[in-house]
Design an enzyme around this catalytic site. Structure first.
Site, PDB file in Angstrom:
ATOM      1  N   ARG A 224      42.406  45.352  41.496  1.00 52.54           N
ATOM      2  CA  ARG A 224      42.133  45.368  40.062  1.00 52.54           C
ATOM      3  C   ARG A 224      41.850  43.941  39.590  1.00 52.54           C
ATOM      4  O   ARG A 224      42.410  42.976  40.118  1.00 52.54           O
ATOM      5  CB  ARG A 224      43.331  45.928  39.284  1.00 52.54           C
ATOM      6  CG  ARG A 224      43.492  47.439  39.402  1.00 52.54           C
ATOM      7  CD  ARG A 224      42.377  48.173  38.657  1.00 52.54           C
ATOM      8  NE  ARG A 224      42.534  49.610  38.706  1.00 52.54           N
ATOM      9  CZ  ARG A 224      41.975  50.394  39.643  1.00 52.54           C
ATOM     10  NH1 ARG A 224      41.231  49.850  40.595  1.00 52.54           N
ATOM     11  NH2 ARG A 224      42.142  51.703  39.598  1.00 52.54           N
ATOM     12  N   HIS A 272      32.291  46.903  41.501  1.00 53.96           N
ATOM     13  CA  HIS A 272      33.381  47.888  41.630  1.00 53.96           C
ATOM     14  C   HIS A 272      32.903  49.110  42.420  1.00 53.96           C
ATOM     15  O   HIS A 272      32.990  50.257  41.962  1.00 53.96           O
ATOM     16  CB  HIS A 272      33.891  48.319  40.253  1.00 53.96           C
ATOM     17  CG  HIS A 272      35.290  48.864  40.307  1.00 53.96           C
ATOM     18  ND1 HIS A 272      36.173  48.770  39.260  1.00 53.96           N
ATOM     19  CD2 HIS A 272      35.961  49.531  41.292  1.00 53.96           C
ATOM     20  CE1 HIS A 272      37.331  49.351  39.582  1.00 53.96           C
ATOM     21  NE2 HIS A 272      37.213  49.822  40.809  1.00 53.96           N
TER      22      HIS A 272
END
Length: 309
Positions: A224, A272
């Site tokens: 993250r 991502h």
């Protein structure tokens, strides 16, 4: 008892179609359409608007579409006491492992540097590293980290892990807790972050941690964006303590246009994409938990609200 899907990436109708394909009798709605909110007992979400879950008075389960759940607990309007589940998916884990391995070999063999040289029409042979030259340290030894460690071992890498709490893993040595973190870092040439994002791990990739890595270490963050202090990474790259970094996750996504990561010569930016939930693999386990919810049975892959994972 019905399901509502809440996500903001334009893929709601695809997920509804996949759920109905597997169970044509299921009642499933988009949060954007008119629907009976008092009938909703399960919300399947991915980065939902804060406060949106409070609209469902009979909600019993919030299911993440992926392995991450930090965005659920970060919602100030999350209805406490509601069960939270996540995806534990072998396809997701395999995709992540492949992505990590690809990035490691990219670093060892200077492939990103050669692409830059190509665009500059610059013929420049660079010294490369071999598998035997480096040790890989994985922060986070859950399902994703454990599989990555196992697969890296099969390639011949020296691999070790670090976790906040003891993890049964016979593949690699796992260091545990803050008392063993420095020993873990000092033995790590390539650092892979696969930690869950919690209050304890927020900002863990910082200047102090980087200083404990050997000179010339490489950092891969596929967990993250909140794990990383951006300014600290830039400083440690610019003073040459770190050789480079591969980043797939960011504080703000998409990464803002003027962010210094975009043009930094030592940083590889990817959007991502390391591991994306596969509908064919994820939908059956979502439906299994929905069926269990209807029967009052124990749900699979429940997340601890206290731990955040």
């Amino acid at each position: 008892m019905s399901i509502v899907i809440i996500r903001q990436d334009g893929k709601i109708n695809e997920w509804i179609a996949s759920l109905k394909k597997n169970n044509s009798d299921i009642e499933v709605y988009s949060y954007l359409e008119a629907h009976p909110k008092d009938k909703i007992t399960m919300a399947i979400v991915w980065k939902h608007p804060n406060g949106s879950l409070l609209e469902y008075p009979n909600l019993k389960c919030v299911a993440s579409f992926g392995a991450g759940v930090d965005f659920i607990f970060d919602d100030p309007g999350f209805p406490r006491g509601v069960a939270v589940t996540r995806v534990v998916d072998p396809v997701l884990a395999s995709d992540m492992s492949e992505f990590v391995i690809a990035n490691i070999f990219n670093f060892l063999k200077n492939l990103t540097d050669y692409k830059s040289d190509q665009l500059s029409e610059y013929w420049n042979r660079r010294p490369y590293k071999r598998i035997a030259d480096v040790s890989v340290g994985i922060m986070g030894m859950g399902a994703l980290g454990s599989l990555a460690a196992k697969n890296l071992k099969q390639y011949g890498f020296r691999v070790h892990g670090w976790a906040n709490s003891p993890k049964p893993n016979h593949e690699v040595r796992t260091y545990v807790g803050q008392t063993e973190l420095q020993s873990f870092l000092s033995a790590t040439d390539i650092l892979v972050c696969l930690l869950p994002l919690t209050e304890e791990t927020n900002g863990i990739l910082n200047k102090e941690l980087f200083r404990n890595l050997p000179h010339g270490a490489y950092v891969i963050n596929v967990a993250r964006g909140g794990h990383l202090i951006d300014e600290d990474l830039l400083e440690m790259l610019d003073n040459d303590h770190l050789a480079g970094a591969s980043l797939d996750v960011f504080h703000e996504e998409p990464l803002p246009k003027k962010h210094p990561f975009w043009r930094h010569p030592k940083i590889l930016v990817t959007p991502h994409t390391a591991s994306v939930s596969d509908m064919d693999s994820v939908v059956p386990q979502l439906l299994e938990n929905y069926n269990r919810l209807q029967k009052g049975a124990f749900l699979h892959n429940i997340v601890s609200a206290k731990k955040g994972y």
